[in-house]
Motif scaffolding. Sequence first.
Motif, PDB file in Angstrom:
ATOM      1  N   ASN A  13       3.606  26.000 -57.121  1.00 47.46           N
ATOM      2  CA  ASN A  13       2.978  24.769 -56.632  1.00 47.46           C
ATOM      3  C   ASN A  13       1.510  25.003 -56.305  1.00 47.46           C
ATOM      4  O   ASN A  13       0.656  24.166 -56.606  1.00 47.46           O
ATOM      5  CB  ASN A  13       3.739  24.233 -55.419  1.00 47.46           C
ATOM      6  N   ASN A 101       7.606  17.067 -59.948  1.00 51.37           N
ATOM      7  CA  ASN A 101       7.955  17.313 -58.546  1.00 51.37           C
ATOM      8  C   ASN A 101       9.428  17.064 -58.278  1.00 51.37           C
ATOM      9  O   ASN A 101      10.036  17.717 -57.442  1.00 51.37           O
ATOM     10  CB  ASN A 101       7.118  16.413 -57.627  1.00 51.37           C
ATOM     11  N   HIS A 102       9.970  16.087 -58.969  1.00 50.42           N
ATOM     12  CA  HIS A 102      11.357  15.681 -58.726  1.00 50.42           C
ATOM     13  C   HIS A 102      12.346  16.574 -59.472  1.00 50.42           C
ATOM     14  O   HIS A 102      13.359  16.974 -58.915  1.00 50.42           O
ATOM     15  CB  HIS A 102      11.499  14.232 -59.192  1.00 50.42           C
ATOM     16  N   LYS A 103      12.050  16.902 -60.709  1.00 57.03           N
ATOM     17  CA  LYS A 103      13.062  17.513 -61.567  1.00 57.03           C
ATOM     18  C   LYS A 103      12.748  18.927 -62.048  1.00 57.03           C
ATOM     19  O   LYS A 103      13.668  19.680 -62.352  1.00 57.03           O
ATOM     20  CB  LYS A 103      13.287  16.619 -62.806  1.00 57.03           C
ATOM     21  N   SER A 106      10.192  21.641 -58.615  1.00 60.12           N
ATOM     22  CA  SER A 106      10.962  21.748 -57.373  1.00 60.12           C
ATOM     23  C   SER A 106      12.183  22.637 -57.589  1.00 60.12           C
ATOM     24  O   SER A 106      12.430  23.576 -56.819  1.00 60.12           O
ATOM     25  CB  SER A 106      11.382  20.356 -56.902  1.00 60.12           C
ATOM     26  N   VAL A 110      12.724  26.787 -56.345  1.00 64.93           N
ATOM     27  CA  VAL A 110      13.852  27.189 -55.494  1.00 64.93           C
ATOM     28  C   VAL A 110      14.718  28.227 -56.207  1.00 64.93           C
ATOM     29  O   VAL A 110      15.119  29.236 -55.612  1.00 64.93           O
ATOM     30  CB  VAL A 110      14.703  25.961 -55.117  1.00 64.93           C
ATOM     31  N   LEU A 114      15.561  31.997 -55.008  1.00 63.19           N
ATOM     32  CA  LEU A 114      16.936  32.454 -54.721  1.00 63.19           C
ATOM     33  C   LEU A 114      17.300  33.684 -55.544  1.00 63.19           C
ATOM     34  O   LEU A 114      18.012  34.570 -55.081  1.00 63.19           O
ATOM     35  CB  LEU A 114      17.942  31.333 -55.017  1.00 63.19           C
ATOM     36  N   PRO A 124      22.956  32.748 -53.455  1.00 62.91           N
ATOM     37  CA  PRO A 124      24.101  31.850 -53.641  1.00 62.91           C
ATOM     38  C   PRO A 124      24.323  31.535 -55.125  1.00 62.91           C
ATOM     39  O   PRO A 124      23.633  30.713 -55.709  1.00 62.91           O
ATOM     40  CB  PRO A 124      23.687  30.611 -52.857  1.00 62.91           C
ATOM     41  N   GLN A 125      25.301  32.188 -55.702  1.00 68.23           N
ATOM     42  CA  GLN A 125      25.476  32.099 -57.156  1.00 68.23           C
ATOM     43  C   GLN A 125      25.820  30.701 -57.644  1.00 68.23           C
ATOM     44  O   GLN A 125      25.384  30.281 -58.712  1.00 68.23           O
ATOM     45  CB  GLN A 125      26.544  33.112 -57.616  1.00 68.23           C
ATOM     46  N   GLU A 126      26.592  29.971 -56.856  1.00 59.55           N
ATOM     47  CA  GLU A 126      26.971  28.620 -57.295  1.00 59.55           C
ATOM     48  C   GLU A 126      25.745  27.698 -57.316  1.00 59.55           C
ATOM     49  O   GLU A 126      25.591  26.859 -58.210  1.00 59.55           O
ATOM     50  CB  GLU A 126      28.050  28.054 -56.356  1.00 59.55           C
ATOM     51  N   VAL A 127      24.875  27.872 -56.329  1.00 59.37           N
ATOM     52  CA  VAL A 127      23.649  27.068 -56.272  1.00 59.37           C
ATOM     53  C   VAL A 127      22.742  27.417 -57.444  1.00 59.37           C
ATOM     54  O   VAL A 127      22.183  26.531 -58.106  1.00 59.37           O
ATOM     55  CB  VAL A 127      22.909  27.307 -54.933  1.00 59.37           C
ATOM     56  N   PHE A 130      24.169  25.898 -60.619  1.00 62.43           N
ATOM     57  CA  PHE A 130      23.998  24.436 -60.592  1.00 62.43           C
ATOM     58  C   PHE A 130      22.548  24.070 -60.925  1.00 62.43           C
ATOM     59  O   PHE A 130      22.286  23.204 -61.763  1.00 62.43           O
ATOM     60  CB  PHE A 130      24.387  23.904 -59.209  1.00 62.43           C
ATOM     61  N   ARG A 134      20.611  21.895 -64.102  1.00 67.76           N
ATOM     62  CA  ARG A 134      19.642  20.804 -63.952  1.00 67.76           C
ATOM     63  C   ARG A 134      18.322  21.150 -64.641  1.00 67.76           C
ATOM     64  O   ARG A 134      17.679  20.289 -65.253  1.00 67.76           O
ATOM     65  CB  ARG A 134      19.412  20.490 -62.477  1.00 67.76           C
ATOM     66  N   ILE A 141      14.107  17.472 -71.816  1.00 61.49           N
ATOM     67  CA  ILE A 141      13.242  16.286 -71.806  1.00 61.49           C
ATOM     68  C   ILE A 141      11.804  16.678 -72.165  1.00 61.49           C
ATOM     69  O   ILE A 141      11.163  16.033 -73.002  1.00 61.49           O
ATOM     70  CB  ILE A 141      13.319  15.606 -70.423  1.00 61.49           C
TER      71      ILE A 141
END
Lengths: 212, 212
Positions: A13, A101-103, A106, A110, A114, A124-127, A130, A134, A141
Motif C-alpha cells: 500500500n 482496495n476492495h478485492k 487488501s 493480508v 499471514l 491460519p491455513q484455512e484463512v 480462502f 478470492r 478479472i
Amino acid sequence: MTIQLYCFGESGNAYKAALALELSGLDWEPVKVDFFAGAARTPEYRTQVNKMGEVPVMVDGDIRLTQSGVIQDYVSEKSGKFGGKDAGERREILRWVLWDNHKLSSTAGVTRFLMHFLSKDKRPQEVIAFNQGRLKAAYTILNDHLADRSWIVGDSITNADISCCGYLYYPESFGFDRADWPNIDAWLTRISDTPGWQHPYDLMPGSPADRA
Amino acid sequence: MTIQLYCFGESGNAYKAALALELSGLDWEPVKVDFFAGAARTPEYRTQVNKMGEVPVMVDGDIRLTQSGVIQDYVSEKSGKFGGKDAGERREILRWVLWDNHKLSSTAGVTRFLMHFLSKDKRPQEVIAFNQGRLKAAYTILNDHLADRSWIVGDSITNADISCCGYLYYPESFGFDRADWPNIDAWLTRISDTPGWQHPYDLMPGSPADRA
C-alpha cells in the motif's frame, strides 16, 4: 519543500504512493516506519501521524494525507500525471483503485503477511486458502481486462495501474505466479519498463533482509 | 431520464449507491439482479453489465458506472450533495471511502455472506473468526473517530457516512452489535433520521424473506 512519505518496504500500500511520487518527478523522501517493531500501533503514531494506525502517510507542508488512493489523487493534482484525460477516465481510474482496495491489494497484503511475516505456528491455513481463492478470482478479472489493452485505463500508465500492481512485484509467494497470468505478466513488465520505476525494496527503506 | 441501479437488497455495496441516489433527490429506480440465482456471474452479465461480475451498476443514459464509490462520486457531481465543501473535505471523504472498501464493508460483506448465505455445512469457521477480529479493529477506529463528532467528515452527512454504514443496518448478525459501539450506534441513528432514509431491504428489491 520536500514531500515526506511515512512508509516501509514491505507495504504494497505504501508502494502505491511511493511509486506515484517517484514516477511523477515530484521531490519526495521516505520516512521509515518500523512496522515490524510495532511503530504504527503506538498511541503516539495514532495521535500524531495516523489514527487509522496505517501507512502510508504523506506530509507536504501543512497537508497530511493517508490512504494510498488519496495520496495518488494528490500527486495527480500536483503533477498533472496519472489522473486521466477527462471525467470519464477519472471515474474509470477511481473504479479500479476502489476495486483494488476492495478485492486485490487488501487480500494480497493480508495473505502475504499471514504466510511470511506471522510466526510459523500462528499461520491460519484455512484463512490463507480462502484468501487465495478470492485472489484467483481477482487475478482473472485483471488478466481478462488486460487481454486487449496495454494499460488498465486509457493509453498510458495511470493511478489504476500504480494501485493494482502494489503487491505484485514482491518475491514472497502468496498465491500469485506471473507465469500463470500472461496478460498481467506483460503489463507488470510494461510498468517496470517505465523510466524511474523501482522495486518496492529499492524505493522504500526496509525489507525482510533487514530481519534475516 | 430515470437513472437505473442494478442492485439487490442483500448487498451493502449496492446500498451505498442506492442510499446516495435516494437521499440526493435524483430520479432513480432499482433493477433487481437475482444474485442468489447466479445472475451476476453469467457471461451475459459480465459482457453486457459488468465485467467485474459485481453489483451495483448505475446506468444514466449513455453513462454506465460500477463500484459504489464511483457512483457516489457521480451522484455528488450531478446533485451537488455529499461530496464535501472543498478540496480538503473531498480528500478526507475519499480517505474514508477507501478505508471502508479496504477494511470495513469488504470484510463485513464477506463475513455476513459466509455466516448466513452459504449453506451451513460449507461455512468456514476459521475464516469467520479471523474476519471478525479484523472487523473489531475497524469498528474501534470508526467508533473512536466518532467520539467527538456527528459525521465522519465535516458537519453534515457525506459519502463517507453513506459508504461506511453500508452493512451496518442489516439484521443478520456477523459480529457487529450496535450496543457495543455507542458512537457508531448514535451515528447510525443520525443517518437513519435523515429525511428520505430507508432500510436496505426497503430501498432495494430482494431480501432473505424472499427465499424463506
